[in-house]
Design an enzyme around this catalytic site. Sequence first.
Site, mmCIF file in Angstrom:
data_model
loop_
_atom_site.group_PDB
_atom_site.id
_atom_site.type_symbol
_atom_site.label_atom_id
_atom_site.label_comp_id
_atom_site.label_asym_id
_atom_site.label_seq_id
_atom_site.Cartn_x
_atom_site.Cartn_y
_atom_site.Cartn_z
ATOM 1 N N LYS A 225 73.284 39.432 69.557
ATOM 2 C CA LYS A 225 74.737 38.861 68.986
ATOM 3 C C LYS A 225 75.412 40.213 69.107
ATOM 4 C CE LYS A 225 77.555 35.907 66.064
ATOM 5 N NZ LYS A 225 77.613 34.885 65.432
ATOM 6 N N ASP A 230 83.648 39.595 62.411
ATOM 7 C CA ASP A 230 84.397 37.912 62.608
ATOM 8 C C ASP A 230 84.951 37.346 61.493
ATOM 9 O OD1 ASP A 230 83.935 35.764 62.782
ATOM 10 O OD2 ASP A 230 82.189 35.145 62.750
ATOM 11 N N LYS A 237 88.397 33.267 58.569
ATOM 12 C CA LYS A 237 87.346 32.550 57.792
ATOM 13 C C LYS A 237 88.430 33.489 55.738
ATOM 14 C CE LYS A 237 83.358 34.612 59.254
ATOM 15 N NZ LYS A 237 82.306 32.866 59.121
ATOM 16 N N ASP A 307 85.869 29.901 64.811
ATOM 17 C CA ASP A 307 84.715 30.428 64.396
ATOM 18 C C ASP A 307 83.661 30.658 64.946
ATOM 19 O OD1 ASP A 307 83.601 32.516 61.910
ATOM 20 O OD2 ASP A 307 84.066 30.298 60.385
ATOM 21 N N ARG A 311 77.521 32.417 69.563
ATOM 22 C CA ARG A 311 77.056 31.165 70.802
ATOM 23 C C ARG A 311 77.742 31.208 72.091
ATOM 24 N NH1 ARG A 311 77.808 25.344 67.412
ATOM 25 N NH2 ARG A 311 77.609 27.678 65.415
HETATM 26 N N1 BES Z 1 79.008 34.694 61.920
HETATM 27 C C1 BES Z 1 79.491 33.808 61.497
HETATM 28 C C2 BES Z 1 77.869 33.355 60.802
HETATM 29 C C3 BES Z 1 77.380 34.004 59.610
HETATM 30 C C4 BES Z 1 78.630 33.108 58.685
HETATM 31 C C5 BES Z 1 76.065 34.171 58.896
HETATM 32 C C6 BES Z 1 77.786 34.197 57.292
HETATM 33 C C7 BES Z 1 75.411 34.546 58.335
HETATM 34 C C8 BES Z 1 76.285 34.410 56.937
HETATM 35 C C9 BES Z 1 79.528 32.694 62.787
HETATM 36 O O1 BES Z 1 80.125 33.359 63.669
HETATM 37 C C10 BES Z 1 79.967 31.300 61.925
HETATM 38 O O2 BES Z 1 81.202 31.732 61.235
HETATM 39 N N2 BES Z 1 79.615 30.522 61.863
HETATM 40 C C11 BES Z 1 79.924 29.409 61.396
HETATM 41 C C12 BES Z 1 79.724 27.914 62.592
HETATM 42 C C13 BES Z 1 81.406 26.575 62.574
HETATM 43 C C14 BES Z 1 82.555 27.074 62.173
HETATM 44 C C15 BES Z 1 80.103 25.485 63.247
HETATM 45 C C16 BES Z 1 79.536 28.604 60.161
HETATM 46 O O3 BES Z 1 78.289 28.304 60.460
HETATM 47 O O4 BES Z 1 80.336 28.238 59.339
HETATM 48 ZN ZN ZN Z 2 79.799 35.301 63.596
HETATM 49 MN MN MN Z 3 81.767 33.070 63.233
#
Ligand code: BES
Ligand code: ZN
Ligand code: MN
Length: 457
Positions: A225, A230, A237, A307, A311
């Site tokens: 990835k 992000d 966020k 967010d 995936r």
């Molecule tokens: N990059 C983030 C996940 C992440 C956040 C990894 C903090 C490590 C530290 C990912 O893209 C994300 O934002 N995931 C969301 C998914 C949700 C919206 C279903 C998450 O984990 O909150």
């Molecule tokens: Zn992410």
């Molecule tokens: Mn994200």
Amino acid sequence: MLEIFVDSRDATATPVWLLRSSRLKDWCDSHAGAAAAWVETSGFKAETGKVLLLPDGSGGAAGVLLGTGDGADPFVTGALPTVLPLRTYRFADLDGIGAENAVLGFALGTYQFDRYTRKKRENPCLILPDGVDGEEVSRLARAIFLVRDLINTPANDMNPADLAIAALKVADVHGANSRVIVGDELLVENYPMVHAVGRAAEVAPRLVDFTWGRADAPKVTLVGKGVCFDTGGLDLKPSSAMLLMKKDMGGAANVLALADLIMGAKLDVRLRVLIPAVENNVAGNAFRPGDVLQSRKGMTVEIGNTDAEGRLVLADALTEADSEAPDLVIDMATLTGAARTALGPDLPPFYTHDDALAVEIAQAASTTFDPLWRMPLWQPYDSWLSSKIADVNHISDGPFAGSITAALFLGRFIEKSKAWVHFDIYGWMPKPRPGRPVGGEAQAIRALYCLLKSRFG
Ligand code: BES
Ligand code: ZN
Ligand code: MN
């Protein structure tokens, strides 16, 4: 080899004794006199990472004691380089710590992210103990430094173009065949979700694709990835959660370092590396919550939350990886906050359907002290990804098992591969440990390199 390693028997090198707290008294008994008295005077208790210089009576250092506490941290020697005077050292006693780990720990302790500072540090040198392969340890250390540098570099200097250049640099060093698909070409070449996630950013999204090795060797494909930043997209966020999101290309960074190790060791594999490099940002052309995207596989994907972008870009890359029916597909991604909630920052979960592979990974993780924990691709939760208007939703609508449902989503894009394993990594040290400063960190690659070396070395 790293400059800090000395491959000789320099008799003037300063001895370093590693010492567990429980052995401190023994050591003092066998070094009675000034040294033992100095230990007493200084209040040294041999706690993990604590360093004590032993005076030689004429203003110099006769030796160094390094506390190893309960002896549980194999890289405790990482505490030495930043505090020792600049000269050459040798290990006089490792007190149960493996020699190779002690040397790697020392090397890791010399790391400094100095791209933006004039305060560059110099490092002391170390005589290699007998039997330690300085070249191999150097390659491991350099791979880990690459991961740290790539993650630590902020998004203004590590955008999708910069990440692609970094990837091509790794590919070129080893003579791999590479290709980068940029911007609207992603639509022509059918990577619609990589394009959708990255198209709102100033710097165009892209897919890096390189292959290396004998064409008919076992096929190993790495997917990482590469979300260079992000923001969350339109599902923006909050600032506290966005602050660290330069590290969202940690999967790509780790995959590149692992590829460097595989190629550097000339393992007998046909290696392929796929890195979707994008920035998840906000603009009028950003993809939206509620959109339905067409994936490379043809499956339609309803967007529950912009967010959950990682995936999506991985799904298109995994579809391409899977199309060659490789022997092993490994993907690495800073994919979910839920993985951290479950296991914390230092213990990445991995997912695979292959029980034998899972055992092998767990074994490699424990021998290399590169901790990993298997979590289940729990099939009953797969139905949580159902959508009323598309083939699949990329998220479930509840708060539960977020790392598992993300893994299940990825699994829908794997069909032909003989084996697949997914790592939901954190890629960051929130608290320092010896040799591992706060910042970007390699995860899983030492374990995976060990596994691949034993299979294909
Ligand atoms: N990059 C983030 C996940 C992440 C956040 C990894 C903090 C490590 C530290 C990912 O893209 C994300 O934002 N995931 C969301 C998914 C949700 C919206 C279903 C998450 O984990 O909150
Ligand atoms: Zn992410
Ligand atoms: Mn994200």
